[in-house]
Write a protein that holds these residues in place. Structure first.
Motif, PDB file in Angstrom:
ATOM      1  N   ALA A 112      40.576 -28.844  -9.399  1.00 52.16           N
ATOM      2  CA  ALA A 112      40.828 -30.137  -8.766  1.00 52.16           C
ATOM      3  C   ALA A 112      39.527 -30.762  -8.291  1.00 52.16           C
ATOM      4  O   ALA A 112      38.615 -30.071  -7.860  1.00 52.16           O
ATOM      5  CB  ALA A 112      41.773 -29.957  -7.583  1.00 52.16           C
ATOM      6  N   GLY A 113      39.478 -32.065  -8.376  1.00 53.13           N
ATOM      7  CA  GLY A 113      38.300 -32.773  -7.878  1.00 53.13           C
ATOM      8  C   GLY A 113      38.261 -32.721  -6.363  1.00 53.13           C
ATOM      9  O   GLY A 113      39.261 -32.934  -5.691  1.00 53.13           O
ATOM     10  N   ALA A 173      45.799 -33.119  -6.217  1.00 49.49           N
ATOM     11  CA  ALA A 173      45.827 -31.688  -5.909  1.00 49.49           C
ATOM     12  C   ALA A 173      46.269 -31.394  -4.492  1.00 49.49           C
ATOM     13  O   ALA A 173      46.623 -30.258  -4.174  1.00 49.49           O
ATOM     14  CB  ALA A 173      44.455 -31.085  -6.138  1.00 49.49           C
ATOM     15  N   ALA A 174      46.276 -32.362  -3.621  1.00 43.24           N
ATOM     16  CA  ALA A 174      46.599 -32.133  -2.208  1.00 43.24           C
ATOM     17  C   ALA A 174      47.985 -31.525  -1.983  1.00 43.24           C
ATOM     18  O   ALA A 174      48.114 -30.586  -1.196  1.00 43.24           O
ATOM     19  CB  ALA A 174      46.438 -33.418  -1.419  1.00 43.24           C
ATOM     20  N   ILE A 176      28.975 -30.837   4.444  1.00 47.98           N
ATOM     21  CA  ILE A 176      28.502 -29.846   5.403  1.00 47.98           C
ATOM     22  C   ILE A 176      27.647 -30.560   6.442  1.00 47.98           C
ATOM     23  O   ILE A 176      26.685 -31.233   6.097  1.00 47.98           O
ATOM     24  CB  ILE A 176      27.687 -28.740   4.715  1.00 47.98           C
ATOM     25  CG1 ILE A 176      28.530 -28.058   3.645  1.00 47.98           C
ATOM     26  CG2 ILE A 176      27.177 -27.740   5.739  1.00 47.98           C
ATOM     27  CD1 ILE A 176      27.764 -27.087   2.797  1.00 47.98           C
ATOM     28  N   SER A 177      28.029 -30.401   7.705  1.00 52.84           N
ATOM     29  CA  SER A 177      27.238 -30.998   8.779  1.00 52.84           C
ATOM     30  C   SER A 177      27.335 -30.095  10.008  1.00 52.84           C
ATOM     31  O   SER A 177      28.424 -29.790  10.468  1.00 52.84           O
ATOM     32  CB  SER A 177      27.743 -32.400   9.116  1.00 52.84           C
ATOM     33  OG  SER A 177      29.062 -32.348   9.578  1.00 52.84           O
ATOM     34  N   GLY A 178      26.193 -29.683  10.509  1.00 56.60           N
ATOM     35  CA  GLY A 178      26.179 -28.828  11.689  1.00 56.60           C
ATOM     36  C   GLY A 178      26.924 -27.536  11.449  1.00 56.60           C
ATOM     37  O   GLY A 178      26.604 -26.771  10.556  1.00 56.60           O
ATOM     38  N   THR A 215      33.768 -29.740   5.652  1.00 58.03           N
ATOM     39  CA  THR A 215      34.975 -30.497   5.382  1.00 58.03           C
ATOM     40  C   THR A 215      35.178 -30.576   3.878  1.00 58.03           C
ATOM     41  O   THR A 215      34.272 -30.963   3.147  1.00 58.03           O
ATOM     42  CB  THR A 215      34.862 -31.925   5.955  1.00 58.03           C
ATOM     43  OG1 THR A 215      34.563 -31.825   7.338  1.00 58.03           O
ATOM     44  CG2 THR A 215      36.140 -32.688   5.768  1.00 58.03           C
ATOM     45  N   LEU A 216      36.370 -30.223   3.427  1.00 62.71           N
ATOM     46  CA  LEU A 216      36.709 -30.272   2.015  1.00 62.71           C
ATOM     47  C   LEU A 216      37.722 -31.388   1.809  1.00 62.71           C
ATOM     48  O   LEU A 216      38.820 -31.346   2.366  1.00 62.71           O
ATOM     49  CB  LEU A 216      37.287 -28.940   1.552  1.00 62.71           C
ATOM     50  CG  LEU A 216      37.658 -28.837   0.083  1.00 62.71           C
ATOM     51  CD1 LEU A 216      36.405 -28.919  -0.779  1.00 62.71           C
ATOM     52  CD2 LEU A 216      38.390 -27.548  -0.176  1.00 62.71           C
TER      53      LEU A 216
END
Length: 66
Positions: free
Chosen positions: A28-29, A47-48, A34-36, A40-41
């Motif tokens: 799935a796309g 696909a959810a 990435i922060s700190g 978060t994906l």
């Protein structure tokens, strides 16, 4: 992979093959940010629903300690 396939089959009450799981869920796309200390994906809209059914069942499994 077989564990994920079986979990998905139970969650959706339909038969799932490894090929179908790989094509619909694992390929799935998505965008990973990435922060700190946070990752978060963001999954594609297609696909959810599959991941929302699969994720709780994978987290309910009892994994062996390393």
């Amino acid at each position: 992979m077989h564990i994920a396939r079986r979990a998905m089959a139970r969650a959706t009450a339909t038969g799932w093959t490894l090929r179908r799981l790989r094509e619909r869920d694992l390929r799935a796309g998505a965008r990973l940010t990435i922060s700190g200390r946070r990752m978060t994906l963001a999954l594609s809209a297609a696909a959810a629903p599959f991941w929302s059914a699969l994720w709780p069942r994978l987290m309910a499994l009892h994994w062996a300690d390393p």
